[in-house]
Each structure stands twice: as C-alpha cells, then as structure tokens.
Design a protein around this motif. Structure first.
Motif, PDB file in Angstrom:
ATOM      1  N   SER A 212      44.878  69.200  30.165  1.00 14.46           N
ATOM      2  CA  SER A 212      45.424  69.179  28.789  1.00 14.46           C
ATOM      3  C   SER A 212      44.299  69.203  27.757  1.00 14.46           C
ATOM      4  O   SER A 212      44.467  69.685  26.641  1.00 14.46           O
ATOM      5  CB  SER A 212      46.312  67.951  28.556  1.00 14.46           C
ATOM      6  OG  SER A 212      45.545  66.765  28.590  1.00 14.46           O
TER       7      SER A 212
ATOM      8  N   GLU B  79      55.573  80.272  26.599  1.00 15.98           N
ATOM      9  CA  GLU B  79      54.767  79.366  27.425  1.00 15.98           C
ATOM     10  C   GLU B  79      54.271  78.161  26.646  1.00 15.98           C
ATOM     11  O   GLU B  79      53.378  77.452  27.085  1.00 15.98           O
ATOM     12  CB  GLU B  79      53.586  80.132  28.029  1.00 15.98           C
ATOM     13  CG  GLU B  79      54.060  81.060  29.134  1.00 15.98           C
ATOM     14  CD  GLU B  79      53.005  82.049  29.565  1.00 15.98           C
ATOM     15  OE1 GLU B  79      51.851  81.941  29.123  1.00 15.98           O
ATOM     16  OE2 GLU B  79      53.371  82.946  30.339  1.00 15.98           O
TER      17      GLU B  79
ATOM     18  N   SER C 213      62.188  63.610  27.782  1.00 19.65           N
ATOM     19  CA  SER C 213      62.174  64.632  28.830  1.00 19.65           C
ATOM     20  C   SER C 213      61.405  65.838  28.312  1.00 19.65           C
ATOM     21  O   SER C 213      61.986  66.816  27.881  1.00 19.65           O
ATOM     22  CB  SER C 213      63.589  65.014  29.208  1.00 19.65           C
ATOM     23  OG  SER C 213      64.256  65.413  28.038  1.00 19.65           O
ATOM     24  N   ALA C 214      60.100  65.733  28.286  1.00 16.66           N
ATOM     25  CA  ALA C 214      59.275  66.838  27.814  1.00 16.66           C
ATOM     26  C   ALA C 214      58.327  67.235  28.928  1.00 16.66           C
ATOM     27  O   ALA C 214      57.833  66.378  29.660  1.00 16.66           O
ATOM     28  CB  ALA C 214      58.483  66.412  26.583  1.00 16.66           C
ATOM     29  N   ARG C 215      58.079  68.527  29.041  1.00 15.18           N
ATOM     30  CA  ARG C 215      57.057  69.001  29.982  1.00 15.18           C
ATOM     31  C   ARG C 215      55.752  69.071  29.223  1.00 15.18           C
ATOM     32  O   ARG C 215      55.696  69.645  28.131  1.00 15.18           O
ATOM     33  CB  ARG C 215      57.429  70.387  30.499  1.00 15.18           C
ATOM     34  CG  ARG C 215      58.419  70.352  31.647  1.00 15.18           C
ATOM     35  CD  ARG C 215      58.716  71.772  32.111  1.00 15.18           C
ATOM     36  NE  ARG C 215      57.493  72.486  32.485  1.00 15.18           N
ATOM     37  CZ  ARG C 215      57.215  73.745  32.117  1.00 15.18           C
ATOM     38  NH1 ARG C 215      58.037  74.413  31.339  1.00 15.18           N
ATOM     39  NH2 ARG C 215      56.101  74.328  32.515  1.00 15.18           N
ATOM     40  N   VAL C 216      54.736  68.478  29.765  1.00 12.54           N
ATOM     41  CA  VAL C 216      53.430  68.489  29.091  1.00 12.54           C
ATOM     42  C   VAL C 216      52.365  68.904  30.099  1.00 12.54           C
ATOM     43  O   VAL C 216      52.580  68.797  31.309  1.00 12.54           O
ATOM     44  CB  VAL C 216      53.087  67.106  28.496  1.00 12.54           C
ATOM     45  CG1 VAL C 216      53.930  66.798  27.290  1.00 12.54           C
ATOM     46  CG2 VAL C 216      53.180  66.012  29.533  1.00 12.54           C
ATOM     47  N   PRO C 217      51.217  69.367  29.630  1.00 16.67           N
ATOM     48  CA  PRO C 217      50.167  69.777  30.564  1.00 16.67           C
ATOM     49  C   PRO C 217      49.648  68.589  31.382  1.00 16.67           C
ATOM     50  O   PRO C 217      49.699  67.442  30.942  1.00 16.67           O
ATOM     51  CB  PRO C 217      49.054  70.294  29.637  1.00 16.67           C
ATOM     52  CG  PRO C 217      49.701  70.534  28.328  1.00 16.67           C
ATOM     53  CD  PRO C 217      50.850  69.601  28.228  1.00 16.67           C
ATOM     54  N   ASP C 218      49.092  68.918  32.549  1.00 16.74           N
ATOM     55  CA  ASP C 218      48.477  67.880  33.390  1.00 16.74           C
ATOM     56  C   ASP C 218      47.373  67.177  32.608  1.00 16.74           C
ATOM     57  O   ASP C 218      46.634  67.820  31.855  1.00 16.74           O
ATOM     58  CB  ASP C 218      47.823  68.514  34.628  1.00 16.74           C
ATOM     59  CG  ASP C 218      48.871  68.938  35.637  1.00 16.74           C
ATOM     60  OD1 ASP C 218      50.037  68.538  35.478  1.00 16.74           O
ATOM     61  OD2 ASP C 218      48.507  69.679  36.562  1.00 16.74           O
TER      62      ASP C 218
ATOM     63  N   LEU D  20      56.156  68.325  22.614  1.00 21.48           N
ATOM     64  CA  LEU D  20      56.864  67.042  22.616  1.00 21.48           C
ATOM     65  C   LEU D  20      56.771  66.428  21.232  1.00 21.48           C
ATOM     66  O   LEU D  20      55.893  66.792  20.438  1.00 21.48           O
ATOM     67  CB  LEU D  20      56.315  66.089  23.676  1.00 21.48           C
ATOM     68  CG  LEU D  20      55.162  65.169  23.341  1.00 21.48           C
ATOM     69  CD1 LEU D  20      55.164  63.990  24.278  1.00 21.48           C
ATOM     70  CD2 LEU D  20      53.850  65.884  23.411  1.00 21.48           C
TER      71      LEU D  20
ATOM     72  N   LEU E 265      54.491  74.480  25.474  1.00 18.77           N
ATOM     73  CA  LEU E 265      55.121  73.198  25.809  1.00 18.77           C
ATOM     74  C   LEU E 265      55.031  72.340  24.560  1.00 18.77           C
ATOM     75  O   LEU E 265      54.076  72.466  23.784  1.00 18.77           O
ATOM     76  CB  LEU E 265      54.370  72.500  26.939  1.00 18.77           C
ATOM     77  CG  LEU E 265      54.212  73.256  28.253  1.00 18.77           C
ATOM     78  CD1 LEU E 265      53.481  72.386  29.275  1.00 18.77           C
ATOM     79  CD2 LEU E 265      55.570  73.665  28.809  1.00 18.77           C
TER      80      LEU E 265
END
Ligand SMILES: O=C(O)CCC(=O)C(=O)O
Length: 199
Positions: free
Chosen positions: A172, A154, A14-19, A158, A156
């Motif tokens: 990304s 800010e 469950s990690a938020r990563v750039p598009d 993983l 992000l």
C-alpha cells in the motif's frame, strides 16, 4: 488528555484495500479529538507548495521536512509536546517504536481541499495517519511508472472516519498511489512517518 477506554475497532467496514494498509476506527475519543484540533488550530500552518503550485490545504512539518524540487529532506522543528502521547499510542498499536516515528506532518483540509494521486517520498518508511474533524474518502490505485493512465475500475477506496487511524506499509505504501477527493467538511490529519535508512 483523557484516555480511550475501549480498543479501537479493526476494520469494521467492508472495503477492499491494498496489502499493508491497516485501518482502525475509534483510535481516539471525541474529547481527545476536540483537544487535538484545538492545539492544531494554534499551530502556524502554511499553504502546501508543489513547485510553483500552491495547494488549498495548509500544513506544518516537524522532525523532518521536504521541499519539492530538492532531493534532500531537512530537519524541522521538534514535534510539539501535545502530539507525543498520541504518537506513543499509535506506535504501540502498530508495533512500531514510537521514537522511530520521527517525521510528523499536520494537514488542514478546508472544504473543497483534495490531495492528488501520489506515493510518499522514498526518504520516509511506513506512514501512519490519524483523521480528525470529518470523514473523507481515501482512494488507491496501483502505480505503473510506464503508464500515466490507470483503469478507473481498479480503484479501491474506503471512508476514513474522524478519530480513526491507518497504517500504510508494504504494497500500500510502495506499489499503490493514494489520493483524497475534495473534502466536504473541515478535516485535519496527523501524519507520522519513520525515516528509511536508505532512500
Ligand atoms: O490526510 C491524509 O490522511 C493523507 C495525507 C497524505 O496522503 C500525505 O500526507 O501524503
């Protein structure tokens, strides 16, 4: 090289990563990882150079190479045969023609080696990274050419697991910078890149 008999797991963290960043665990098996590390340890790796600075990590480049301070990339020795199969599978996974992944870097991170905040040089297109040996954290922050500072809230991040693979494309690759804090165990990465038509 033995084949993996299951599909890589897409993003079960469950990690938020750039598009544009796509991550899969279990891209290769433990046996394949072991074999690849053995081959890599037989390569001639040299300390990473950034102008006058010599980094802790060691690298080897194939296909194309870049020296900081020069604006051009130059040709490098051909990719060793032991990497061809893994490149084909990586291309298939991400729907990229494997033959277009013409640049390869091998990176060895001894304990305590980091890679600082950066975006990859504009000469290359999309970036594929395969992690071997140990986990590490990959961090991202949005690059702003007007300011050298960025808000730490800010960031992000993983955890990249050994035997995992990622694709860095789109935002990304173009808008975000990434870095890896000092690793806690010996880690290797196989980096595969396409060449951009017009840097
Ligand atoms: O080791 C990795 O997965 C990242 C390497 C990296 O950021 C680079 O080669 O520019």
């Amino acid at each position: 090289m033995p084949r993996v008999n299951r599909e890589p797991r897409l993003f079960d963290v469950s990690a938020r990563v750039p598009d544009g960043f796509v991550y899969h665990q279990d891209f290769i098996s433990e046996a394949e990882e072991h074999e690849l590390i053995g081959e890599i340890q037989g390569l001639h790796l040299t300390p990473f150079k950034y102008y006058q600075f010599t980094g802790k990590r060691r690298t080897a480049s194939f296909g194309w190479q870049y020296e900081f301070g020069k604006s051009e990339i130059t040709t490098a020795p051909d990719m060793p045969a032991f990497l061809l199969q893994v490149r084909t599978r990586a291309g298939k996974l991400f729907n990229i023609d494997p033959n277009s992944l013409t640049q390869t870097s091998i990176i060895e991170y001894s304990i305590g080696s980091p890679i600082g905040w950066h975006r990859d040089i504009p000469h290359f297109g999309v970036v594929v990274g395969i992690s071997l040996g140990a986990a590490c954290r990959m961090r991202f922050h949005k690059y702003d050419r007007r300011s050298k500072n960025f808000n730490r809230d800010e960031i992000l991040s993983l955890e990249l697991q050994p035997r995992s693979i990622y694709l860095m494309s789109g935002a990304s690759r173009e808008i975000w910078q990434h870095s890896i804090p000092p690793v806690k165990e010996l880690r290797y990465s196989i980096m595969l890149r396409t060449l951009r038509a017009k840097p």
